[in-house]
Design a protein around this motif. Structure first.
Motif, PDB file in Angstrom:
ATOM      1  N   CYS A 129      88.718 -56.411  17.298  1.00 15.36           N
ATOM      2  CA  CYS A 129      86.795 -56.334  16.732  1.00 15.36           C
ATOM      3  C   CYS A 129      86.325 -55.507  18.275  1.00 15.36           C
ATOM      4  N   TYR A 130      86.200 -54.545  18.405  1.00 20.32           N
ATOM      5  CA  TYR A 130      85.444 -53.486  19.294  1.00 20.32           C
ATOM      6  C   TYR A 130      84.765 -52.531  19.377  1.00 20.32           C
ATOM      7  N   ARG A 131      83.431 -52.756  19.440  1.00 18.33           N
ATOM      8  CA  ARG A 131      83.024 -51.619  18.640  1.00 18.33           C
ATOM      9  C   ARG A 131      82.824 -50.284  19.638  1.00 18.33           C
ATOM     10  N   TRP A 132      82.233 -49.061  19.101  1.00 21.23           N
ATOM     11  CA  TRP A 132      82.549 -47.717  19.941  1.00 21.23           C
ATOM     12  C   TRP A 132      81.514 -47.761  20.445  1.00 21.23           C
ATOM     13  N   SER A 133      81.867 -47.319  21.257  1.00 22.57           N
ATOM     14  CA  SER A 133      80.071 -46.052  22.349  1.00 22.57           C
ATOM     15  C   SER A 133      79.978 -44.818  22.001  1.00 22.57           C
ATOM     16  N   ASP A 134      78.809 -44.535  22.288  1.00 18.97           N
ATOM     17  CA  ASP A 134      78.301 -43.004  22.726  1.00 18.97           C
ATOM     18  C   ASP A 134      79.572 -42.452  23.604  1.00 18.97           C
ATOM     19  N   PRO A 206      86.072 -54.654  40.594  1.00 12.69           N
ATOM     20  CA  PRO A 206      84.554 -55.168  39.732  1.00 12.69           C
ATOM     21  C   PRO A 206      84.282 -54.673  38.708  1.00 12.69           C
ATOM     22  N   ASP A 207      85.080 -53.401  38.365  1.00  9.50           N
ATOM     23  CA  ASP A 207      84.650 -52.672  37.011  1.00  9.50           C
ATOM     24  C   ASP A 207      85.462 -53.424  35.981  1.00  9.50           C
ATOM     25  N   ARG A 208      86.514 -53.892  36.270  1.00  8.37           N
ATOM     26  CA  ARG A 208      87.574 -54.280  35.419  1.00  8.37           C
ATOM     27  C   ARG A 208      87.456 -56.047  34.971  1.00  8.37           C
ATOM     28  N   VAL A 209      87.058 -55.694  33.480  1.00 11.38           N
ATOM     29  CA  VAL A 209      86.607 -57.228  33.116  1.00 11.38           C
ATOM     30  C   VAL A 209      87.329 -58.060  31.776  1.00 11.38           C
ATOM     31  N   ILE A 374      90.694 -55.743  28.249  1.00 15.99           N
ATOM     32  CA  ILE A 374      89.858 -55.482  29.294  1.00 15.99           C
ATOM     33  C   ILE A 374      90.004 -53.959  28.489  1.00 15.99           C
ATOM     34  N   ALA A 375      88.829 -53.851  28.179  1.00 14.25           N
ATOM     35  CA  ALA A 375      88.257 -52.836  27.903  1.00 14.25           C
ATOM     36  C   ALA A 375      88.288 -51.218  29.229  1.00 14.25           C
ATOM     37  N   ARG A 376      88.857 -50.404  28.547  1.00 14.48           N
ATOM     38  CA  ARG A 376      88.751 -49.184  29.516  1.00 14.48           C
ATOM     39  C   ARG A 376      87.498 -48.709  30.580  1.00 14.48           C
ATOM     40  N   PHE A 377      88.309 -48.282  31.633  1.00 13.82           N
ATOM     41  CA  PHE A 377      87.466 -48.332  32.687  1.00 13.82           C
ATOM     42  C   PHE A 377      87.957 -46.881  33.728  1.00 13.82           C
ATOM     43  N   THR A 378      88.497 -45.991  32.863  1.00 13.90           N
ATOM     44  CA  THR A 378      88.520 -44.544  33.715  1.00 13.90           C
ATOM     45  C   THR A 378      88.018 -44.055  33.301  1.00 13.90           C
ATOM     46  N   ASN A 379      87.299 -42.525  33.756  1.00  9.89           N
ATOM     47  CA  ASN A 379      86.071 -41.565  32.761  1.00  9.89           C
ATOM     48  C   ASN A 379      85.594 -41.938  32.321  1.00  9.89           C
ATOM     49  N   LEU A 380      85.170 -42.964  32.675  1.00 10.70           N
ATOM     50  CA  LEU A 380      83.578 -43.584  32.326  1.00 10.70           C
ATOM     51  C   LEU A 380      82.545 -42.988  32.275  1.00 10.70           C
ATOM     52  N   ASP A 381      82.914 -42.509  34.413  1.00 11.53           N
ATOM     53  CA  ASP A 381      81.677 -41.157  35.000  1.00 11.53           C
ATOM     54  C   ASP A 381      82.366 -40.811  35.759  1.00 11.53           C
ATOM     55  N   TYR A 389      94.220 -36.477  33.352  1.00 11.17           N
ATOM     56  CA  TYR A 389      93.675 -36.872  31.560  1.00 11.17           C
ATOM     57  C   TYR A 389      92.742 -37.069  31.629  1.00 11.17           C
ATOM     58  N   LEU A 390      93.003 -36.701  30.529  1.00 13.14           N
ATOM     59  CA  LEU A 390      90.537 -37.353  29.651  1.00 13.14           C
ATOM     60  C   LEU A 390      91.175 -38.719  29.001  1.00 13.14           C
ATOM     61  N   ARG A 391      89.752 -39.198  28.202  1.00  9.21           N
ATOM     62  CA  ARG A 391      89.470 -40.473  28.366  1.00  9.21           C
ATOM     63  C   ARG A 391      90.626 -41.840  29.248  1.00  9.21           C
ATOM     64  N   GLY A 392      91.258 -42.725  27.713  1.00  4.73           N
ATOM     65  CA  GLY A 392      91.244 -43.709  28.654  1.00  4.73           C
ATOM     66  C   GLY A 392      92.189 -44.524  28.030  1.00  4.73           C
ATOM     67  N   PHE A 393      91.927 -46.232  28.317  1.00  6.29           N
ATOM     68  CA  PHE A 393      93.221 -47.103  27.443  1.00  6.29           C
ATOM     69  C   PHE A 393      92.214 -47.960  28.371  1.00  6.29           C
ATOM     70  N   GLY A 394      93.256 -49.225  27.145  1.00  7.38           N
ATOM     71  CA  GLY A 394      91.916 -50.524  26.938  1.00  7.38           C
ATOM     72  C   GLY A 394      93.604 -51.661  27.375  1.00  7.38           C
ATOM     73  N   TYR A 395      93.598 -52.794  27.536  1.00  8.87           N
ATOM     74  CA  TYR A 395      95.085 -53.798  27.547  1.00  8.87           C
ATOM     75  C   TYR A 395      94.452 -54.230  26.247  1.00  8.87           C
ATOM     76  N   GLN A 396      95.277 -55.580  25.641  1.00  9.57           N
ATOM     77  CA  GLN A 396      95.297 -56.653  24.918  1.00  9.57           C
ATOM     78  C   GLN A 396      96.529 -57.973  26.101  1.00  9.57           C
TER      79      GLN A 396
END
Ligand SMILES: Cc1cc2nc3c(=O)[nH]c(=O)nc-3n(C[C@H](O)[C@H](O)[C@H](O)COP(=O)(O)OP(=O)(O)OC[C@H]3O[C@@H](n4cnc5c(N)ncnc54)[C@H](O)[C@@H]3O)c2cc1C
Length: 572
Positions: A129-134, A206-209, A374-381, A389-396
């Motif tokens: 379960c992960y929240r979405w954001s703006d 550092p941005d990959r948590v 690991i939450a998405r870390f590409t195309n954040l800003d 490519y647009l958007r991104g990916f996360g990892y389990q």
């Protein structure tokens, strides 16, 4: 009208009807019942009471063929359901639809994975379960893709908190804006190799948590809050079979018992909803028509308000089959978008590596229903922007000790060796966002009916250029992280899955501002039929990368609250 027909009519009339008893239907029914509405929950599958989990206590030796199905059984019953090869087993096959009983057609391969029974996929789900954001709610508008979401994070934020509190999510706060922190129970901690991965990855990236998976499993049970038939998670790692402790969120353990306690819930299993009945006179839906799955009898149930929660494909099929003079192409389908824009996450890509000479004296105690994320870390800003490519990916992923199976040893030596744990292995699987394409669709085949005389479904959807490019980068980054942690024998994989395979199908009755381009408004209400609400995955306007079900629950609770206020004002 005779006395008899009056009696039948009264028995068949409720304040509210909820179609489907899975994750979103359970939530809708519970919220409606708590607000005092006499609610009928219609479910096409069989009844499953909490505790009816036949393999829940089986040990490995109780399950035939080492828990695997025979090739013959797969070929006969699960050729589509088991396309991913890992999924249908002896311990969970009773939750999975048999393809020879529930057929569908594909122009392009689509893995429509589901189970018809009370509880739906709330019994079967992975509970992440992960929240979405703006970042997610604004993306379509910023990039000019499809249409804009009619809501933003602030609209759903209090509803995330509301549902998370009841559901019980184990998780760790990280302050990451792309997966906002929520109401969390203590996390299931990372094991030593996962913690090591977290620390090593952070040094280079550092941005990959690497964070403990956010899981709808009660790491800390509070009977005051976790109402229903819940209990403490025993970390048995047998969730897929159904949990006799009610330790993970399911309709059986959570929403249905709370709804039943109000005295307002009627569940009718074996009730295949064929269509929603529209009244031209009132401009509203008057009820639904079902086929009894056992007697094949047709029955109409009436209600003031209808919540559609038969899952993305199930709901859209019902709406497309609800044809009237006013709606010749399906209920509320003035936009023509019903059935289009189908999305799923895509996976089957990532990397695996071995961690040499580390933690050889350590084993983990107990088990963990989650692993890491690991939450998405590409195309954040601008700084993380990707050109191709647009958007991104996360990892389990997860880390564990491999089995120690030495070569060239037999007898006692082999026995001695296999009791020793092997090296640590870390694996991560990438979950990519899929864009909403009008061309990706499902539709009904009115010339080919199923066993209930209902038109069958055809899928015509595929991953496209953006998804393929994103996948390549997802694989590359997985390997980078394992290398950064000092893994050896790093092996990457990229086996493109078909839509559906990630079991997060969504988008076929999207929300939007404009009735000309969307099916639902910002309250999940059909633009054109105000007493019909759709709060399962079909409402989604984009797919993000996060597992979606907690968002369906939050949208459902929000829509019921709105519907209640509208009804009290006499507007619906
Ligand atoms: C193995 C697996 C792992 C998953 N892991 C995750 C995860 O980690 N996180 C996450 O967020 N999601 C996960 N999911 C997806 C999640 O299960 C779905 O998103 C969620 O269940 C959708 O809820 P729903 O209410 O829309 O549909 P469902 O839970 O599928 O329920 C729909 C119900 O409607 C019934 N129905 C359908 N048609 C009709 C009809 N015509 N008449 C009457 N009833 C009907 C069905 O029988 C079913 O009971 C996973 C799914 C699976 C199978």
């Amino acid at each position: 009208m005779g006395i008899m027909s009056v009696k039948i009519k009264r028995e068949n009339t409720f304040d509210a009807i909820v179609i489907g008893s899975g994750i979103s239907g359970g939530y809708a029914a519970m919220e409606l019942c708590k607000k005092g509405y006499k609610t009928l929950m219609l479910e096409r599958g069989r009844m499953v009471e909490h505790g009816d989990y036949p393999t829940a206590h089986d040990d490995p030796w109780d399950l035939p063929n080492l828990n695997m199905l025979s090739l013959e059984e797969i070929k006969k019953h699960y050729p589509k359901q088991n396309r991913l090869n890992w999924w249908v087993r002896q311990d969970n096959k009773h939750w999975v639809n048999k393809d020879d009983e529930y057929g569908y057609d594909e122009v392009e391969r689509f893995d429509w994975i589901r189970g018809h029974h009370v509880g739906g996929r709330s019994i079967m789900w992975g509970r992440k379960c992960y929240r979405w954001s703006d970042l997610d709610f604004e993306a379509n508008q910023k990039e000019g893709i499809a249409i804009d979401w009619p809501i933003r994070y602030k609209d759903i934020e209090p509803w995330y908190s509301y549902v998370e509190t009841f559901v019980g999510i184990a998780g760790q706060k990280e302050g990451l804006p792309q997966i906002p922190d929520g109401v969390f129970l203590p996390p299931f901690p990372l094991n030593c190799a996962e913690q090591y991965l977290r620390e090593e990855v952070k040094k280079t990236y550092p941005d990959r948590v690497v964070t403990p998976s956010r899981q709808a499993n009660l790491s800390e049970y509070n009977p005051e809050i976790h109402l229903g038939k819940r209990g403490q998670c025993q970390s048995r790692n047998r969730c897929i079979r159904g949990c006799p402790y009610g330790a993970y969120f399911s309709s059986q353990a959570a929403t249905i018992p709370v709804a039943e306690d109000t005295g307002n819930l009627t569940i009718r299993p074996n009730s295949v909803v064929a269509e929603i009945v529209y009244s031209k006179e009132t401009g509203k839906a008057s009820g639904v028509k079902i086929i009894d799955a056992i007697t094949k009898e047709e029955i109409v149930y009436n209600a003031r308000i209808i919540f559609c929660n038969a899952s993305t494909v199930g709901t859209t099929a019902i709406l497309l089959n609800s044809i009237s003079e006013t709606f010749p192409n399906g209920l509320g389908n003035g936009s023509g978008e019903l059935g289009h824009n189908i999305m799923d996450h895509h996976y089957g890509m990532g990397a695996v590596g071995v961690l040499p000479n580390k933690f050889e004296d350590k084993y983990y105690q107990g088990r963990n229903p989650g692993g890491f994320y690991i939450a998405r870390f590409t195309n954040l800003d601008e700084t993380t922007k990707q050109e191709n490519y647009l958007r991104g990916f996360g990892y389990q992923g997860s880390a564990g000790r491999l089995a120690n199976i030495p070569d060239g040893v037999i007898g006692k030596d082999l026995k001695d060796e296999i009791f020793k744990p092997g090296t640590w292995q870390i694996g991560m699987s990438c979950f990519g966002e899929m864009l909403p394409y009008h061309e990706n669709k499902m539709y009904l085949n009115f010339d080919k009916k199923d066993q209930y005389g209902i038109p069958t479904i055809t899928f015509d959807a595929k991953l496209r250029d953006n998804e393929m490019k994103l996948r390549e980068h997802g694989v590359e980054c997985a390997a980078e992280m394992l290398n950064a942690a000092g893994c050896v024998n790093v092996r990457t994989f990229n086996d493109a899955t078909a839509p559906g395979a990630c079991i997060h199908e969504m988008g076929t009755a999207r929300m939007g501002h404009d009735p000309k381009t969307s099916v639902l408004n910002k309250w999940n209400q059909l633009h054109e039929v105000p007493n019909v609400f759709v709060t399962d995955g079909s409402c989604m306007t984009s797919s993000a990368t996060q597992n979606p079900s907690i968002t369906y629950m939050a949208l459902t609770a929000r829509a019921v609250d709105y519907a209640d206020k509208q009804m009290k004002k006499g507007l619906i």
